[in-house]
Design an enzyme around this catalytic site. Structure first.
Site, short mmCIF file in Angstrom:
data_model
loop_
_atom_site.label_atom_id
_atom_site.label_comp_id
_atom_site.label_asym_id
_atom_site.label_seq_id
_atom_site.Cartn_x
_atom_site.Cartn_y
_atom_site.Cartn_z
N CYS A 192 0.82 -1.21 0.00
CA CYS A 192 0.00 0.00 0.00
C CYS A 192 0.86 1.27 0.00
O CYS A 192 1.81 1.39 0.76
CB CYS A 192 -0.95 0.07 1.18
SG CYS A 192 -2.12 -1.28 1.26
N ASN A 202 -2.43 1.61 5.59
CA ASN A 202 -1.46 0.59 5.17
C ASN A 202 -1.20 -0.27 6.39
O ASN A 202 -0.84 0.25 7.45
CB ASN A 202 -0.16 1.27 4.70
CG ASN A 202 0.95 0.26 4.45
OD1 ASN A 202 0.69 -0.91 4.22
ND2 ASN A 202 2.19 0.74 4.49
N GLY A 203 -1.37 -1.58 6.26
CA GLY A 203 -1.10 -2.47 7.40
C GLY A 203 -2.28 -3.39 7.65
O GLY A 203 -3.16 -3.56 6.79
N LYS A 219 14.26 -14.00 -10.09
CA LYS A 219 13.92 -12.96 -11.05
C LYS A 219 12.93 -13.49 -12.08
O LYS A 219 11.96 -12.83 -12.42
CB LYS A 219 15.17 -12.42 -11.78
CG LYS A 219 16.13 -11.58 -10.96
CD LYS A 219 15.61 -10.20 -10.57
CE LYS A 219 14.86 -10.22 -9.29
NZ LYS A 219 15.53 -9.93 -8.06
N GLU A 256 9.42 -14.17 -10.56
CA GLU A 256 8.59 -13.06 -10.12
C GLU A 256 8.13 -12.16 -11.26
O GLU A 256 7.05 -11.60 -11.17
CB GLU A 256 9.25 -12.26 -8.98
CG GLU A 256 10.34 -11.33 -9.32
CD GLU A 256 10.88 -10.61 -8.08
OE1 GLU A 256 10.12 -10.26 -7.17
OE2 GLU A 256 12.10 -10.36 -8.05
N HIS A 298 21.60 -35.44 -6.15
CA HIS A 298 20.87 -35.96 -5.00
C HIS A 298 19.36 -35.86 -5.21
O HIS A 298 18.59 -35.96 -4.25
CB HIS A 298 21.28 -35.19 -3.74
CG HIS A 298 22.74 -35.36 -3.43
ND1 HIS A 298 23.25 -36.52 -2.91
CD2 HIS A 298 23.79 -34.52 -3.60
CE1 HIS A 298 24.57 -36.39 -2.75
NE2 HIS A 298 24.92 -35.19 -3.17
N LYS A 355 6.32 -3.88 -3.81
CA LYS A 355 7.74 -3.61 -3.61
C LYS A 355 8.16 -3.79 -2.15
O LYS A 355 9.15 -4.44 -1.86
CB LYS A 355 8.04 -2.19 -4.09
CG LYS A 355 9.50 -1.78 -3.95
CD LYS A 355 10.35 -2.49 -4.97
CE LYS A 355 11.82 -2.10 -4.87
NZ LYS A 355 12.67 -3.12 -5.51
O1 M6R Z 1 13.13 -4.18 0.85
P1 M6R Z 1 13.79 -5.50 1.14
O2 M6R Z 1 15.16 -5.60 0.57
O3 M6R Z 1 13.75 -5.86 2.59
O4 M6R Z 1 12.89 -6.56 0.39
C1 M6R Z 1 13.13 -7.93 0.54
C2 M6R Z 1 12.37 -8.73 -0.49
O5 M6R Z 1 11.00 -8.55 -0.34
C3 M6R Z 1 12.77 -8.36 -1.91
O6 M6R Z 1 14.14 -8.51 -2.13
C4 M6R Z 1 12.00 -9.21 -2.93
O7 M6R Z 1 12.39 -10.53 -2.83
C5 M6R Z 1 12.21 -8.67 -4.34
N1 M6R Z 1 10.94 -8.51 -4.98
C6 M6R Z 1 13.02 -9.57 -5.18
O8 M6R Z 1 13.20 -9.06 -6.46
#
Ligand code: M6R
Length: 618
Positions: free
Chosen positions: A2, A104-105, A491, A494, A510, A613
């Site tokens: 959010c 947000n939360g 990558k 996602e 293994h 994000k």
């Molecule tokens: O803001 P942060 O570095 O703590 O975020 C950690 C992860 O959520 C973040 O790296 C996520 O895995 C990315 N979307 C990967 O591309």
């Protein structure tokens, strides 16, 4: 999760609040894109709202079709759904009487509060926890007739995590906010003030920001910012200047933010290295405000992080153990906290986070500190919660990262981890000054080499486009190549929604080798043949094993490694570098591959489905 933005300005009701709020939402959309909405306090002493499921573009279309009147204040929200699906009704803002509120939360006790409100005759329209808070605020305001005080009364009743912003139809010159375990910053303008989940919300307007602490309520008017704790005791935020401008968070001619951020990587690494040595060439980490005796005495390091940041921690483990001879464990932050980890005052916990707001990592930081460990944060976002709550911070200087898929932050995190390792080696006497200087020189050469990888990316792009319909890709690596393999797979998952798995190359036999069937594409990250020879030859054997079973091998190897050519269907050469530093190069073709392939599939590279994000809920 959010994105939240608030604005109030010293002018007659006009279109500006909506413009500012929409621009803020555009810049915050990476935080969530299930729905978007705005509420304005109009000159006529009324509220005007609009909200729409889906991306911000849907809200903009709605506003074009049904324009809102001029206003003096406004709030806006872009949602990553938690309670209730991504529908128009569940979109924020939620209105109760004269109050409009965004959140947000997660309000954990919302069910109890909802029961109470229903019993009292409230009419709730949505499935959200947020609407409950809007009604509570409206009732509290009816009693005390003061928006700040009403907010304080409400937040004291909430359990969970929240940033809240609200406006009231009777207060065209006020926006009130509150934060508890979710981010909120104030933007300071001239005759106008702003609130945002992060500074991107108002970067187009001002670079002056005010950091808020946990559990504070803030009331902004065009010419004042009043901060209190939840009990009403006056408090002060810390003012700072944002060290990047609006242009840094624009695509700058690239097709996507991710593509731009990949291209930014030489700069991100260079900036992270900048200014870290004194006139004698000794490492000085100015923003590392932790007692040297604590670092000298540390007998164990635990890296906590999530996702890509955790993979940077894995790279850190190889480097720090090798240079400093301290055992390093790497743990996903959400697992760490619940397994009763053994922590003492000699444990140094390193929390890595781009955003500084990842709730899982924040909770792990708090847990570690409660147990007596010292916490050092490696973070890209100044003034964010994780560095604020840590004992020390080492900032990366990657600049704003907007694409959900992390790229330049990853390289900057690895770079910062190297600096930390070298600093510890210097402090603890594990390495001589000239040895450290030599590694630093190698590090300083990396930005140019990363640029070279970028300049040579034509073939990997071609292959990615050609593989757009692929349904599964595997990634293999050993040693520091293993976390690179994991990152390459993440990558692709996602942003391209393709089944992808990263494995330690030695683990293949293994079990996972059973996955190999004719035509299966497998990326293999090959270590330098100039390093420990056994490592190189073992990986070359692994390539042969999978190739014998029909795999299509896409190999990342160092310039001059002619031996791999015979076993590879495709080789992407990267410049030579010391083994420990190689991830800064070998991951780049994998990032480009994922970005190009997802683009070729016609996907939204920057805002992949189901993701946001900053993950600010547990
Ligand atoms: O803001 P942060 O570095 O703590 O975020 C950690 C992860 O959520 C973040 O790296 C996520 O895995 C990315 N979307 C990967 O591309």
């Amino acid at each position: 999760m959010c994105g939240i933005v608030g604005y109030v300005g010293d002018h007659q009701p006009d279109a500006r609040p909506l413009e500012v709020v929409l621009e803020g939402l555009r810049r915050l959309e990476y935080r969530g894109y299930d729905s978007a909405g705005v509420a304005l306090v109009t000159g006529a002493g009324g509220l005007a709202t609009a909200k729409k499921a889906g991306k911000l573009a849907n809200l903009v279309a709605e506003l074009d079709a049904r324009p809102l009147p001029g206003a003096t204040a406004g709030i806006g929200h872009t949602r990553w759904a938690t309670h209730g699906g991504p529908t128009d009704v569940n979109a924020h803002p939620h209105v109760a009487g004269g109050v409009a509120l965004i959140h947000n939360g997660i309000v954990e006790n919302f069910a109890v509060l909802k029961e109470e409100l229903l019993a009292d005759g409230a009419e709730l329209l949505s499935e959200t926890d947020t609407e409950v808070v809007a009604h509570l605020l409206q009732r509290a305001y009816a009693e005390v007739k003061d928006l700040g005080e009403a907010m304080r009364l409400v937040v004291r009743r909430l359990h969970g995590t929240f940033t809240l912003l609200a406006v009231h139809e009777d207060h065209p010159d006020t926006v009130v906010g509150a934060r508890h375990d979710s981010p909120l910053v104030v933007g300071l303008g001239d005759g106008a003030n702003y609130l945002g989940s992060d500074v991107a919300a108002f970067i187009a307007e001002t670079r002056r920001a005010l950091e808020l602490a946990q559990d504070q309520v803030v009331v902004i008017t065009p010419r004042s910012v009043t901060v209190t704790d939840f009990d009403g005791n006056p408090a002060e935020g810390r003012e700072y200047t944002i060290d990047w401008d609006a242009a840094a968070a624009e695509k700058g001619g690239f097709r996507s933010f991710m593509e731009k951020e990949i291209a930014d990587q030489p700069q991100a690494v260079q900036d992270t290295l900048l200014g870290r040595t004194d006139t004698h060439g000794r490492l000085v980490l100015d923003d590392l405000k932790i007692d040297e005796s604590v670092l000298r005495a540390a007998d164990k390091i635990i890296v906590i992080a999530c996702g890509t940041a955790a993979y940077s921690g894995h790279v850190a483990k190889y480097a720090i153990e090798h240079w400093c001879r301290i055992p390093v464990e790497v743990e996903l932050a959400h697992e760490f906290r619940y397994r009763d980890p053994i922590l003492t005052e000699r444990t140094l916990v390193v929390a890595i986070s781009q955003s500084g707001e990842t709730m899982d990592t924040l909770m792990a930081v708090r847990h570690a500190r409660e147990q007596g460990a010292k916490v050092l944060a490696i973070c890209n976002t100044h003034g964010s919660t994780i560095p604020r709550e840590s004992d020390a911070v080492l900032y990366t200087h990657a600049g704003p990262e907007v694409a959900v898929a992390s790229t330049k932050a990853f390289l900057a995190q690895i770079t910062a981890a190297y600096l930390l390792g070298l600093y510890l080696a210097q402090l603890r006497g594990n390495k001589f000054a000239d040895e450290i200087a030599e590694i630093l020189d190698d590090l300083r050469a990396m930005p140019e080499k990363i640029q070279e990888v970028l300049d040579r990316s034509g073939r990997v792009r071609e292959i990615a486009r050609w593989m757009a319909d692929t349904s599964s890709v595997l990634f293999l690596g050993r040693h520091v190549g293993f976390p690179v393999a994991l990152e390459g797979a993440l990558k692709l998952k996602e942003i391209a929604y393709i089944h992808a798995e990263g494995f330690a190359a030695g683990e293949l036999k293994h079990g996972p080798i059973a996955l190999i069937e004719p035509g299966q594409p497998v990326f293999v990250i090959v270590p330098s043949p100039r390093g420990r020879d056994s490592l190189h030859s073992k990986v070359v054997s692994n390539i042969q094993e999978i190739r014998a079973r029909g795999a299509r091998t896409l190999v990342i190897a160092e310039d001059g490694d002619e031996a791999v050519k015979a076993y590879a269907d495709e080789v992407f050469f990267v410049p030579q570098s010391p083994t420990l530093l190689a991830p800064l190069l070998s991951v780049v073709p994998l990032q480009i591959f994922a970005c190009e392939l997802a683009t070729a599939r016609g996907l939204d590279v920057d805002q992949p489905r189901n993701l946001a994000k900053s993950v600010t809920v547990e």
